[in-house]
Design a protein around this motif. Structure first.
Motif, PDB file in Angstrom:
ATOM      1  N   VAL A 192      47.667 -11.070  30.123  1.00 22.85           N
ATOM      2  CA  VAL A 192      48.562 -11.934  30.903  1.00 22.85           C
ATOM      3  C   VAL A 192      47.817 -13.164  31.386  1.00 22.85           C
ATOM      4  O   VAL A 192      48.308 -14.304  31.306  1.00 22.85           O
ATOM      5  CB  VAL A 192      49.187 -11.160  32.080  1.00 22.85           C
ATOM      6  CG1 VAL A 192      49.962 -12.116  32.983  1.00 22.85           C
ATOM      7  CG2 VAL A 192      50.084 -10.050  31.582  1.00 22.85           C
ATOM      8  N   GLU A 193      46.612 -12.969  31.880  1.00 26.17           N
ATOM      9  CA  GLU A 193      45.807 -14.096  32.352  1.00 26.17           C
ATOM     10  C   GLU A 193      45.461 -15.039  31.216  1.00 26.17           C
ATOM     11  O   GLU A 193      45.447 -16.272  31.386  1.00 26.17           O
ATOM     12  CB  GLU A 193      44.539 -13.587  33.044  1.00 26.17           C
ATOM     13  CG  GLU A 193      44.797 -12.885  34.367  1.00 26.17           C
ATOM     14  CD  GLU A 193      45.495 -13.804  35.366  1.00 26.17           C
ATOM     15  OE1 GLU A 193      45.131 -14.992  35.431  1.00 26.17           O
ATOM     16  OE2 GLU A 193      46.434 -13.325  36.042  1.00 26.17           O
ATOM     17  N   THR A 194      45.178 -14.483  30.057  1.00 29.81           N
ATOM     18  CA  THR A 194      44.887 -15.323  28.888  1.00 29.81           C
ATOM     19  C   THR A 194      46.080 -16.196  28.547  1.00 29.81           C
ATOM     20  O   THR A 194      45.930 -17.395  28.236  1.00 29.81           O
ATOM     21  CB  THR A 194      44.527 -14.434  27.682  1.00 29.81           C
ATOM     22  OG1 THR A 194      43.399 -13.625  28.025  1.00 29.81           O
ATOM     23  CG2 THR A 194      44.189 -15.280  26.465  1.00 29.81           C
ATOM     24  N   LEU A 249      51.102  -3.010  18.430  1.00 29.36           N
ATOM     25  CA  LEU A 249      50.478  -1.691  18.388  1.00 29.36           C
ATOM     26  C   LEU A 249      50.743  -0.883  19.648  1.00 29.36           C
ATOM     27  O   LEU A 249      50.587   0.339  19.647  1.00 29.36           O
ATOM     28  CB  LEU A 249      48.974  -1.826  18.161  1.00 29.36           C
ATOM     29  CG  LEU A 249      48.573  -2.448  16.811  1.00 29.36           C
ATOM     30  CD1 LEU A 249      47.068  -2.669  16.761  1.00 29.36           C
ATOM     31  CD2 LEU A 249      49.016  -1.567  15.651  1.00 29.36           C
ATOM     32  N   SER A 250      51.126  -1.561  20.733  1.00 28.75           N
ATOM     33  CA  SER A 250      51.396  -0.840  21.984  1.00 28.75           C
ATOM     34  C   SER A 250      52.809  -0.262  22.026  1.00 28.75           C
ATOM     35  O   SER A 250      53.088   0.637  22.823  1.00 28.75           O
ATOM     36  CB  SER A 250      51.197  -1.769  23.188  1.00 28.75           C
ATOM     37  OG  SER A 250      52.187  -2.795  23.199  1.00 28.75           O
ATOM     38  N   LEU A 251      53.709  -0.775  21.204  1.00 31.56           N
ATOM     39  CA  LEU A 251      55.094  -0.314  21.220  1.00 31.56           C
ATOM     40  C   LEU A 251      55.225   1.027  20.502  1.00 31.56           C
ATOM     41  O   LEU A 251      54.528   1.290  19.521  1.00 31.56           O
ATOM     42  CB  LEU A 251      56.001  -1.346  20.532  1.00 31.56           C
ATOM     43  CG  LEU A 251      56.139  -2.696  21.247  1.00 31.56           C
ATOM     44  CD1 LEU A 251      56.862  -3.695  20.350  1.00 31.56           C
ATOM     45  CD2 LEU A 251      56.883  -2.537  22.559  1.00 31.56           C
ATOM     46  N   ILE A 256      49.818 -10.820  20.217  1.00 33.98           N
ATOM     47  CA  ILE A 256      50.987 -10.304  19.484  1.00 33.98           C
ATOM     48  C   ILE A 256      50.630  -9.013  18.763  1.00 33.98           C
ATOM     49  O   ILE A 256      51.404  -8.043  18.764  1.00 33.98           O
ATOM     50  CB  ILE A 256      51.501 -11.365  18.493  1.00 33.98           C
ATOM     51  CG1 ILE A 256      52.154 -12.524  19.253  1.00 33.98           C
ATOM     52  CG2 ILE A 256      52.501 -10.754  17.515  1.00 33.98           C
ATOM     53  CD1 ILE A 256      52.568 -13.680  18.366  1.00 33.98           C
ATOM     54  N   ALA A 257      49.443  -8.985  18.147  1.00 31.65           N
ATOM     55  CA  ALA A 257      48.994  -7.760  17.482  1.00 31.65           C
ATOM     56  C   ALA A 257      48.867  -6.618  18.474  1.00 31.65           C
ATOM     57  O   ALA A 257      49.246  -5.473  18.192  1.00 31.65           O
ATOM     58  CB  ALA A 257      47.662  -8.003  16.780  1.00 31.65           C
ATOM     59  N   SER A 258      48.354  -6.925  19.650  1.00 28.55           N
ATOM     60  CA  SER A 258      48.218  -5.902  20.695  1.00 28.55           C
ATOM     61  C   SER A 258      49.584  -5.393  21.138  1.00 28.55           C
ATOM     62  O   SER A 258      49.770  -4.197  21.363  1.00 28.55           O
ATOM     63  CB  SER A 258      47.447  -6.484  21.880  1.00 28.55           C
ATOM     64  OG  SER A 258      47.360  -5.542  22.930  1.00 28.55           O
ATOM     65  N   THR A 280      55.184  -4.386  27.614  1.00 26.62           N
ATOM     66  CA  THR A 280      54.248  -4.799  28.672  1.00 26.62           C
ATOM     67  C   THR A 280      52.875  -4.985  28.046  1.00 26.62           C
ATOM     68  O   THR A 280      52.562  -4.396  27.012  1.00 26.62           O
ATOM     69  CB  THR A 280      54.164  -3.744  29.782  1.00 26.62           C
ATOM     70  OG1 THR A 280      53.792  -2.477  29.210  1.00 26.62           O
ATOM     71  CG2 THR A 280      55.503  -3.595  30.505  1.00 26.62           C
ATOM     72  N   ILE A 281      52.045  -5.815  28.689  1.00 29.52           N
ATOM     73  CA  ILE A 281      50.670  -6.022  28.225  1.00 29.52           C
ATOM     74  C   ILE A 281      49.734  -5.891  29.410  1.00 29.52           C
ATOM     75  O   ILE A 281      50.156  -5.911  30.577  1.00 29.52           O
ATOM     76  CB  ILE A 281      50.505  -7.392  27.539  1.00 29.52           C
ATOM     77  CG1 ILE A 281      50.841  -8.530  28.511  1.00 29.52           C
ATOM     78  CG2 ILE A 281      51.375  -7.479  26.290  1.00 29.52           C
ATOM     79  CD1 ILE A 281      50.599  -9.911  27.917  1.00 29.52           C
TER      80      ILE A 281
END
Length: 847
Positions: A21-23, A87-89, A82-84, A15-16
């Motif tokens: 998501v808006e971007t 790092l979130s996983l 993608i980088a975000s 999830t982000i």
């Protein structure tokens, strides 16, 4: 009891945040073919497996864009997202590994942009001040360093920040751990975070490119200052008794690694480490940074556990191969083992004893590496006659029966390495005639066979110098080892040693002689003592030899079966053979029992693929029948097992086997032993399962074969003929079992018959195409209910008798059905058994 399934790795969907998501919505094209559209579809999915498929499309899409020579302005923002996402996983999420693997194939055109995105996002992670988020950041640092090009490049760009973060996080986590003293749950989690932080610091030093040069070694460099700070922290961890021993152990590794990385010149590292281990550091000759970071290690009162883990770090982190440490490295190696000997006499705690054994085993491995290119003086210090090897042997003898399995395993490794060490110190000497090996062999053989450590060491010795020298000392060694196999605690050790010996002996004989002459000598050494035990040994010896030794021997040398059968058949025919005097006594198993046991094991392990063809050459039908009605129950069971058991569940049951089974059932339903009855029923159920599974194969062959197809090679007849034989056989078996279920028959006969019928009903359900006829079910139903009615009548009379007895002056108690079973045997036992077994019959009874 059901088997609990192992829980698989949980695949959590990624999830982000709403802003990202808006971007992606703004950047997505109308056709939905650009990178932003792909990422938007990916994050909108709720299934992690589907998201993996989307992630795998990222690089092919970018390669296509690159080939067209287009430069999409939205790609940079997509790479940032993608980088975000990466790092979130969590570290254990498979999506993280898939994403890293995909991005490793990123076109070179996008590398600089992707590295910039990852560097920016990672910098944001490093700026966190939430102590309970530190573990997530540490995990991200670890994942970036391991097999991920973009992540490693980003870490290299932020090396100063990463080291500063690790230093800060370790200090704060340690303080938080002290605040929760007594709360073991929280402390365990925090100390695990400390452990991971230390390991990640070590991985950074070993894998990040920024440490390869010398520019960072300036005292004013932020990287250098952070390294000194981390080294100081590890030193504190090593001596902190409030922390786990795993943290102490890892800290010892980290200290030596950091010293190796930071100290200059590298040639003096062994001398510095030696002074640490010997507690003789000269504070005037060491650098200031080392003194300020490791001051507590320079003191003479350093604890034994801290010294132990510094020895571990010395052996694990320094380069012992190819003699790269030189003469000072050889001196360090000797100093290390002397320190370990001192600690061995001081340490009493079991966990530290285990650590010590592992470190000693590690020392022997390092010694082997050094000896391959060492000086003559080191060889003199490490040959078999040296004091060091003598003390190591003493350690092995003292600990080879230690209660801890892991420690006993380490003693075996140490002993094996000692033999190799001595080999490396020898110069063109013959192993078999070497005094050290001769003395060691004789001393081991003189020990009693009840010493378990003796077996492992002898096994190592055989692998090193061969079996010939041991057999030259005493040819009865195989017989001696087989004799002790009556003791269950020694059986695994003895069987493993025998396996090592007979394998080594066979290889030696084959290499020394031409042709097959050697096999007779091998059989005389290893098979003849086995046959003697099978014929004359006590019950425990026979059982353990059959279960442990015989399968290993046949698996290694299947051709030896024919030799076994020949010797045993000769003994049976001779009736009284000097080698096997017990032959011919009906109350013993004798040679016939040994023969059936060998054949049963051979078939169960696949060495008798085609029963009829093999038995025509090995054993006669009369011999099989002799075994099926032998007075000794185990001979009967082994013979039945030979017929019923097979390594292939679809192996065809031959006509001869069916005839032998019918012959067996005729004479063996009335066994008085419950254990024997149980084994008979179990073996027959295996046979029924073979019939059921092989019938399916035959049925498919029958359906698929053409009219002009020749006979089936498996059955040597048409499948339909075998199927009809199966049907006739099962019908005949059921008729025989029903015939013994009359009210006057014995308890054991009726119990055996009903239990076998239960097995048949379980294996062949009503929908099977050729079995369970209506009249058989009806007959079974009538006989079963008539039998149970008789048992219920007896049980009811028993209960009235007990109540009457209890009313005459005895204190009345409510009796359980189990009490009735104990008081009134054997009829109520049958009733109790079929209260359970009868459940499987409900589905077969007519309405």
């Amino acid at each position: 009891m059901g088997v609990k399934k192992k829980k698989g790795t949980q695949l959590t969907a990624l999830t982000i945040c709403h802003q990202d998501v808006e971007t992606l919505r703004l950047s997505a094209d109308v056709e939905g073919k650009n990178l932003a559209s792909l990422l938007l579809r990916c994050v909108q999915l709720t299934d992690g497996v589907s998201q993996i498929q989307c992630v795998k499309q990222i690089v092919p899409l970018l390669e296509k864009v690159n080939k067209n020579g287009l430069c999409d302005p939205t790609i940079e923002s997509s790479l940032d997202i993608i980088a975000s996402i990466y790092l979130s996983l969590s570290l254990k999420n498979p999506l993280k590994k898939v994403l890293a693997s995909s991005l490793n194939e990123l076109p070179e055109f996008y590398l600089s942009k992707a590295i910039h995105s990852f560097t920016t996002r990672l910098q944001e992670e490093l700026n966190t001040t939430d102590l309970y988020s530190y573990r997530k950041v540490i995990d991200n640092i670890s994942s970036c360093v391991e097999n991920f090009k973009l992540g490693r490049a980003s870490i290299n760009n932020l090396l100063k920040n990463v080291l500063h973060f690790l230093q800060k996080s370790l200090i704060e986590i340690l303080e938080e751990n002290r605040k929760f003293a007594g709360n073991h749950i929280v402390q365990t989690r925090l100390m695990n975070d400390l452990l991971v932080g230390i390991r990640v610091s070590m991985v950074l030093v070993q894998k990040v490119q920024g440490f390869q040069g010398n520019l960072w070694k300036s005292s004013s460099s932020p990287i250098w200052q952070s390294m000194c700070g981390l080294l100081s922290i590890f030193t504190k961890f090593l001596s902190d008794d409030d922390l786990l021993q795993t943290i102490h152990s890892t800290s010892g590794l980290a200290i030596i690694l950091f010293i190796k990385t930071m100290f200059h010149p590298s040639e003096k590292i062994p001398d510095l480490v030696s002074s640490l281990l010997l507690r003789s550091v000269d504070c005037t000759s060491v650098p200031e940074w080392f003194l300020s970071s490791c001051r507590s290690l320079c003191c003479a009162d350093i604890s034994g556990s801290a010294l132990l883990f510094l020895c571990q770090g010395t052996l694990a982190m320094l380069d012992w191969q190819d003699g790269s440490l030189g003469l000072s490295g050889e001196a360090l190696l000797l100093d290390t083992v002397h320190v370990l000997f001192i600690l061995n006499s001081e340490i009493k705690e079991s966990t530290l004893e285990l650590f010590l054994s592992r470190i000693l085993a590690s020392w022997t491995n390092s010694a082997i590496h050094v000896l391959k290119s060492s000086s003559p003086s080191l060889k003199d210090n490490l040959n078999g006659n040296s004091s060091i090897v003598g003390r190591l042997l003493e350690y092995v003898y003292t600990h080879w029966e230690h209660p801890l399995d892991a420690l006993r395993h380490q003693t075996k490794i140490i002993f094996k390495n000692l033999l190799q060490m001595h080999q490396l110190t020898m110069e063109r000497a013959e192993l078999v005639t070497d005094p050290f090996f001769l003395e060691l062999t004789e001393s081991l053989l003189q020990l009693e066979w009840h010493i378990k450590g003796k077996y492992a060491c002898l096994s190592c010795l055989v692998e090193c110098i061969g079996i010939e020298r041991i057999l030259a000392v005493d040819k009865t060694i195989p017989s001696q080892i087989l004799e002790v196999m009556g003791d269950q605690s020694l059986v695994p050790y003895a069987s493993d040693l025998l396996e090592t010996m007979f394998k080594n002996h066979k290889s030696h004989l084959k290499s020394r002689t031409v042709g097959g002459i050697w096999i007779d000598q091998w059989h005389e050494t290893w098979v003849s003592p086995l046959l003697l035990i099978l014929c004359e040994g006590n019950l425990d010896q026979k059982s353990y030899v059959i279960d442990y030794y015989l399968p290993k021997l046949l698996n290694y040398s299947p051709e030896s079966l024919r030799y076994m059968v020949k010797i045993l058949q000769t003994s049976i025919d001779a009736k009284t053979e000097q080698s096997f005097p017990s032959l011919g006594y009906c109350n013993s198993r004798g040679a016939l029992g040994a023969l059936m046991a060998c054949l049963r094991i051979a078939r169960a392990h696949g060495h008798l693929q085609s029963a009829t063809d093999t038995w025509e050459n090995l054993v006669s039908s009369a011999r099989i029948k002799q075994g099926l009605i032998h007075q000794h129950c185990q001979v009967r069971l082994d013979t039945l097992g030979l017929l019923c058991e097979s390594n292939r569940s679809t192996e065809i049951v031959t006509t001869e086997e069916m005839q032998w089974i019918q012959f067996f059932i005729t004479y063996n339903l009335n066994s008085q032993s419950p254990g024997v009855r149980q084994q008979i029923c179990s073996l027959l159920k295996k046979l029924f399962c073979r019939i059921q599974e092989s019938s399916q194969v035959l049925y498919k062959l029958e359906q698929s074969k053409s009219k002009h197809e020749p006979k089936n090679e498996l059955t040597k007849q048409y499948p339909s003929v075998s199927l009809q034989q199966y049907k006739n056989f099962m019908t005949s078996i059921c008729n025989s079992l029903f015939e013994v279920l009359f009210p006057g028959s014995s308890y054991s006969t009726r119990f055996s018959a009903l239990t076998i019928l239960v097995s048949i009903a379980e294996v062949f359900p009503t929908h099977t195409f050729f079995y369970i006829l209506v009249y058989l079910k009806f007959q079974f139903c009538c006989l079963l209910f008539r039998f149970l009615w008789e048992v219920l009548f007896l049980a009811y009379n028993s209960y009235l008798y007990i109540i009457k007895f209890a009313s005459k002056g005895q204190k009345a108690k409510k009796l359980s059905p189990f009490s009735l079973t104990i008081i009134w045997q054997p009829q109520t036992t049958i009733f109790m058994d079929f209260a359970y077994y009868g459940k499987s019959f409900y589905s077969y009874l007519p309405n």
